[in-house]
Write a protein that holds these residues in place. Structure first.
Motif, PDB file in Angstrom:
ATOM      1  N   VAL A   1       2.251   1.749  -3.546  1.00  0.00           N
ATOM      2  CA  VAL A   1       1.206   2.242  -4.451  1.00  0.00           C
ATOM      3  C   VAL A   1       0.900   3.700  -4.158  1.00  0.00           C
ATOM      4  O   VAL A   1       0.730   4.512  -5.076  1.00  0.00           O
ATOM      5  CB  VAL A   1      -0.065   1.360  -4.345  1.00  0.00           C
ATOM      6  N   ALA A   2       0.839   4.065  -2.884  1.00  0.00           N
ATOM      7  CA  ALA A   2       0.564   5.455  -2.521  1.00  0.00           C
ATOM      8  C   ALA A   2       1.692   6.372  -3.011  1.00  0.00           C
ATOM      9  O   ALA A   2       1.438   7.470  -3.516  1.00  0.00           O
ATOM     10  CB  ALA A   2       0.374   5.572  -1.020  1.00  0.00           C
ATOM     11  N   ALA A   3       2.946   5.918  -2.866  1.00  0.00           N
ATOM     12  CA  ALA A   3       4.078   6.729  -3.306  1.00  0.00           C
ATOM     13  C   ALA A   3       4.058   6.912  -4.827  1.00  0.00           C
ATOM     14  O   ALA A   3       4.304   8.019  -5.323  1.00  0.00           O
ATOM     15  CB  ALA A   3       5.381   6.070  -2.855  1.00  0.00           C
TER      16      ALA A   3
ATOM     17  N   ALA B   1       1.414   6.795  -6.786  1.00  0.00           N
ATOM     18  CA  ALA B   1       0.291   7.662  -7.113  1.00  0.00           C
ATOM     19  C   ALA B   1       0.646   9.130  -6.802  1.00  0.00           C
ATOM     20  O   ALA B   1       0.312  10.036  -7.568  1.00  0.00           O
ATOM     21  CB  ALA B   1      -0.952   7.238  -6.340  1.00  0.00           C
ATOM     22  N   TRP B   2       1.316   9.352  -5.671  1.00  0.00           N
ATOM     23  CA  TRP B   2       1.684  10.713  -5.276  1.00  0.00           C
ATOM     24  C   TRP B   2       2.672  11.301  -6.296  1.00  0.00           C
ATOM     25  O   TRP B   2       2.552  12.465  -6.698  1.00  0.00           O
ATOM     26  CB  TRP B   2       2.293  10.689  -3.883  1.00  0.00           C
TER      27      TRP B   2
ATOM     28  N   VAL C   1       0.842  -1.204   0.000  1.00  0.00           N
ATOM     29  CA  VAL C   1       0.000   0.000   0.000  1.00  0.00           C
ATOM     30  C   VAL C   1       0.874   1.249   0.000  1.00  0.00           C
ATOM     31  O   VAL C   1       0.573   2.224  -0.710  1.00  0.00           O
ATOM     32  CB  VAL C   1      -0.964  -0.021   1.215  1.00  0.00           C
ATOM     33  N   ALA C   2       1.967   1.231   0.750  1.00  0.00           N
ATOM     34  CA  ALA C   2       2.857   2.383   0.786  1.00  0.00           C
ATOM     35  C   ALA C   2       3.494   2.627  -0.587  1.00  0.00           C
ATOM     36  O   ALA C   2       3.605   3.774  -1.035  1.00  0.00           O
ATOM     37  CB  ALA C   2       3.940   2.176   1.842  1.00  0.00           C
TER      38      ALA C   2
END
Length: 66
Positions: free
Chosen positions: A57-59, A61-62, A54-55
């Motif tokens: 994927v979040a990075a 996306a950011w 999740v981290a």
């Protein structure tokens, strides 16, 4: 025509669902007890793996939105 079936003495437990379930149910109790007594070891690894995914994927996306 070739005979592709297994010999009579060599029974395939994956032949159908009922036979497979009967084969699995015949498993010795020792192996099942050992598998369930492992505690939280594999569970903690799975949770950490999901959090890391999740981290990442979040990075990504950011960075894509920045």
């Amino acid at each position: 025509m070739a005979n592709n079936q297994a010999p009579q003495g060599n029974h395939d437990p994956a032949g159908n669902t009922q036979m497979f379930r009967a084969f699995v149910d015949e498993a010795p109790q020792g192996r099942q007890a050992a598998a369930t007594s492992a505690g939280g070891g594999p569970r903690i690894g799975l949770i950490l793996g999901v959090v890391a995914a999740v981290a990442v994927v979040a990075a990504v996306a950011w960075l894509a939105l920045a």
